[in-house]
Scaffold this active site. Structure first.
Site, PDB file in Angstrom:
ATOM      1  N   SER A   1       0.812  -1.220   0.000  1.00  0.00           N
ATOM      2  CA  SER A   1       0.000   0.000   0.000  1.00  0.00           C
ATOM      3  C   SER A   1       0.846   1.270   0.000  1.00  0.00           C
ATOM      4  CB  SER A   1      -0.936   0.014   1.212  1.00  0.00           C
ATOM      5  OG  SER A   1      -0.190   0.133   2.407  1.00  0.00           O
TER       6      SER A   1
ATOM      7  N   LYS B   1       1.143   4.478   6.696  1.00  0.00           N
ATOM      8  CA  LYS B   1       0.472   5.374   5.755  1.00  0.00           C
ATOM      9  C   LYS B   1       1.165   6.732   5.784  1.00  0.00           C
ATOM     10  CE  LYS B   1      -2.594   2.209   4.941  1.00  0.00           C
ATOM     11  NZ  LYS B   1      -2.591   1.454   3.660  1.00  0.00           N
TER      12      LYS B   1
END
Length: 237
Positions: free
Chosen positions: A76, A141
Site C-alpha cells: 500500500s 500510511k
C-alpha cells in the site's frame, strides 16, 4: 610474618634477600592468587534474574518511548516502501506509548510527543483492527490531512484547503475523485502512496484516525529490498 610473606618465601626463595626484592620489578615478584569463593546457587539465580529483569525493563522503555522496528506488510506504500522491508519508527518526534501489558490489549495508549506534520510517513492503528493476540494492528500510511483540513482529490491530484499538491512520491495518479472531506478536530487523514491499492482514510470504515492511533514517525529503513526508499521518486504525469 604475614601469611602472604610466608607464601612468597615458599614459592620465590630467590627473593628472600631484602635488597633483591627492593630492586626487582613489581611484575616479577610473586603475586599470590586467592581462591574465589563460589556463590550459593540461590544468590547466582537472583543476580541473573535481576539482570534479566533490568534488560527487559530497558527494552520495554526503548520500544515504548524511543523507537520500534516494524516490518512492512503489503504494497500500500509502494514505491516509497516495499513489502518485507524493516523500518524503524521514532517515538521521539511524536508518538504514542502503550501503558499496559506488552503484546496485549490490556492498557491504554497515550501520546508522548509532538504533532504529526503533513506528508509524514507514519505507523498507525485503525479502529476495530486487532491482531490475533488482541493488540492493535499496525499500518503504515502517509499523513495527508491535518485536523480541520478539507481534503479532496480531483483528476488524480490532491487538493488540501483548495491548494493543489503534485505529490512527487507517487508512481501513478488516483483513478477516481474523492471528497471534499473535512477532517475532524484531533484527527488525521491518512493515505497510502499506492493510491489505487490502499485501504486508508478514504474508506469510511476507517476514516480519519485520532491522535492516539498514530504510533510514531517512520525515520528510515533498517533493511530494504531495493536501493532507494523514502525518497522523491519524481512526479508521475
Amino acid at each position: 610474618m604475614s601469611e602472604i610473606e610466608k607464601v612468597q618465601d615458599q614459592q620465590t626463595p630467590e627473593l628472600k634477600e631484602p635488597w633483591l626484592k627492593k630492586y626487582m620489578p613489581s611484575w616479577w615478584v610473586f603475586q599470590p592468587k586467592f581462591k574465589k569463593l563460589k556463590k550459593p546457587f540461590k544468590q547466582e539465580l537472583c543476580e541473573w534474574g535481576g539482570t534479566l529483569l533490568v534488560a527487559l525493563l530497558v527494552a520495554f522503555i526503548v520500544r515504548g518511548f524511543v523507537f520500534e522496528p516494524v516490518r512492512v506488510d503489503g504494497d500500500s506504500m509502494y514505491p516509497t516502501l516495499h513489502h518485507g522491508e524493516f523500518m524503524y519508527v521514532s517515538k521521539l518526534d511524536y508518538g504514542t506509548a502503550f501503558l499496559g501489558i506488552p503484546f496485549t490489549g490490556i492498557g491504554t495508549y497515550m501520546p508522548v510527543g509532538g504533532e504529526p506534520e503533513r506528508f509524514d510517513v507514519v505507523v498507525c492503528n485503525y479502529p476495530g483492527r486487532f491482531t490475533e493476540h488482541g493488540a492493535r494492528q499496525n499500518f503504515v500510511k502517509r499523513v495527508v490531512g491535518l485536523p480541520g483540513d478539507t481534503v479532496e482529490i480531483r483528476e488524480g491530484y490532491l487538493f488540501v484547503n483548495g491548494v493543489k499538491y503534485p505529490e512527487k512520491f507517487l508512481h501513478e495518479r488516483m483513478h477516481y475523485n474523492f471528497g471534499p472531506y473535512t477532517v475532524p478536530e484531533d484527527q488525521y487523514f491518512l493515505m497510502g502512496d499506492n493510491r489505487n491499492n490502499s485501504n486508508d482514510s478514504r474508506n469510511m470504515a476507517v476514516g480519519a484516525v485520532t491522535r492516539d492511533m498514530i504510533v510514531g514517525k517512520v525515520e528510515g529503513v533498517l533493511w530494504h529490498t531495493v536501493p532507494s526508499t523514502l525518497e522523491d521518486w519524481g512526479e508521475k504525469d
